[in-house]
Design an enzyme around this catalytic site. Structure first.
Site, PDB file in Angstrom:
ATOM      1  CG  ASN A   9      -1.752   1.227   1.358  1.00  0.00           C
ATOM      2  OD1 ASN A   9      -1.797   2.049   0.441  1.00  0.00           O
ATOM      3  ND2 ASN A   9      -2.426   1.378   2.490  1.00  0.00           N
ATOM      4  CE  LYS A  11      -0.162   3.215   4.726  1.00  0.00           C
ATOM      5  NZ  LYS A  11      -0.029   3.302   6.176  1.00  0.00           N
ATOM      6  CG  HIS A  96      -5.622   2.163   5.359  1.00  0.00           C
ATOM      7  ND1 HIS A  96      -5.179   3.073   6.278  1.00  0.00           N
ATOM      8  CD2 HIS A  96      -4.620   1.274   5.178  1.00  0.00           C
ATOM      9  CE1 HIS A  96      -3.943   2.747   6.636  1.00  0.00           C
ATOM     10  NE2 HIS A  96      -3.584   1.656   5.979  1.00  0.00           N
ATOM     11  CD  GLU A  98      -2.742   5.617   6.707  1.00  0.00           C
ATOM     12  OE1 GLU A  98      -2.755   5.656   5.466  1.00  0.00           O
ATOM     13  OE2 GLU A  98      -1.812   5.071   7.353  1.00  0.00           O
ATOM     14  CD  GLU A 168      -3.307  -2.133   7.380  1.00  0.00           C
ATOM     15  OE1 GLU A 168      -2.428  -2.540   6.618  1.00  0.00           O
ATOM     16  OE2 GLU A 168      -3.684  -0.951   7.398  1.00  0.00           O
ATOM     17  N   GLY A 174       2.938   2.338  10.751  1.00  0.00           N
ATOM     18  CA  GLY A 174       3.956   3.368  10.573  1.00  0.00           C
ATOM     19  C   GLY A 174       4.678   3.743  11.858  1.00  0.00           C
ATOM     20  CB  SER A 214       5.515  -1.771  11.969  1.00  0.00           C
ATOM     21  OG  SER A 214       5.186  -0.406  12.164  1.00  0.00           O
TER      22      SER A 214
HETATM   23  O1  G3P Z   1      -1.849  -0.527   4.744  1.00  0.00           O
HETATM   24  C1  G3P Z   1      -0.563  -0.745   5.211  1.00  0.00           C
HETATM   25  C2  G3P Z   1      -0.291  -0.083   6.462  1.00  0.00           C
HETATM   26  O2  G3P Z   1      -1.204   0.772   6.992  1.00  0.00           O
HETATM   27  C3  G3P Z   1       0.868  -0.452   7.264  1.00  0.00           C
HETATM   28  O3  G3P Z   1       1.769   0.577   7.103  1.00  0.00           O
HETATM   29  O4  G3P Z   1       3.997   1.537   7.052  1.00  0.00           O
HETATM   30  O5  G3P Z   1       3.206   0.320   9.078  1.00  0.00           O
HETATM   31  O6  G3P Z   1       3.724  -0.957   7.018  1.00  0.00           O
HETATM   32  P1  G3P Z   1       3.266   0.368   7.604  1.00  0.00           P
END
Ligand code: G3P
Length: 252
Positions: A9, A11, A96, A98, A168, A174, A214
């Site tokens: 993703n 983003k 998602h 976000e 998630e 992140g 993450s």
């Molecule tokens: O959709 C993937 C996500 O929200 C995870 O982000 O950067 O933590 O891998 P990240």
């Protein structure tokens, strides 16, 4: 039996030239390889058609990161599921955290988006997950159940069978803080039981449930080894081929 999937993703990252270079780099890295999972990249709307044309879409599926909750018409700036499908994308990431948090997407709005995606032949990758306070209060099971029920449980069994889920935990996105593989397994198993109670064991067993938050080259193997973790939805680590490939190869 269900598919393993590693999905990126991106983003709101990469310009079109940068995104094309990333997609082509991944396409090149996968040449001559047969990963033990399906590979998907979720790109900004502006990249979908060019990326789909530049790569072998039999090896790498292309996903949008959103679509509109309206079919067509006077909705300036929106992109419909039909438009996404016309680019060659086969998937759409919906729900998602976000989008739920920053763009106020409710379970009802997401329900409509899921229905429009399915009606246009797209596979929804539907995201669920709790925020930190909910986890700390021990409410994470009921939160994901409510998210699933609120947007997906009016689907027929036939339509539900087309959905990919992505758990998630918002506190892991992140942040560099990953759910432990035991935490992921515990809630993935719970989610599968929720699906089984509604649609029966066979449909539940066939549903791919990804972990996101993450996830990277150093934790993917342990996470994916858990029986109910069927792959990952990867943010930051999907933005470089040398970070994404080891996650794909965690299934080998
Ligand atoms: O959709 C993937 C996500 O929200 C995870 O982000 O950067 O933590 O891998 P990240």
């Amino acid at each position: 039996m269900r598919k393993n999937i590693v999905a990126g993703n991106w983003k709101m990252n990469t310009t079109l030239p940068e995104g094309l270079a990333l997609a082509k780099g991944l396409d090149e890295a996968l040449k001559g390889k047969t990963p033990n999972c399906d590979v998907i990249i979720g790109t900004p709307f502006t990249h979908l058609a060019s990326v789909a044309a530049a790569i072998d879409t039999n090896k790498i599926g292309v996903a949008a990161e959103n679509c509109a909750d309206k079919e067509k018409g006077a909705y300036t700036g929106e992109v419909s599921a039909a438009m996404v499908a016309s680019t060659g994308a086969k998937y759409v990431i919906l729900g998602h955290s976000e989008r739920r948090a920053y763009y106020h997407e409710t379970p009802e709005i997401l329900k409509t988006k899921v229905e429009l995606a399915l009606a246009n032949g797209l596979t929804p990758i539907f995201c669920i997950g709790e925020v930190l306070e909910e986890r700390e209060a021990g409410k994470h099971f009921e939160v994901v159940d409510a998210q699933i029920k609120g947007s997906l449980f009016d689907l027929s069994a036939e339509d539900f069978a087309k959905i990919v889920l992505a758990y998630e935990p918002v506190w892991a996105i992140g942040t560099g803080k990953t759910a432990t593989s035991d935490q992921a397994e515990e809630i993935h198993a719970h989610i599968r039981a929720t699906l089984a109670a509604k649609y029966g064991q066979e449909i539940a067993d066939n549903c791919t449930i990804l972990y996101g938050g993450s996830c990277n080259a150093s934790n993917a193997k342990e996470l994916f080894a858990k029986p109910n973790v069927d792959g990952g939805l990867i943010g930051g680590a999907s933005l470089a081929v040398d970070k994404f490939m080891p996650i794909i190869e965690a299934f080998n």
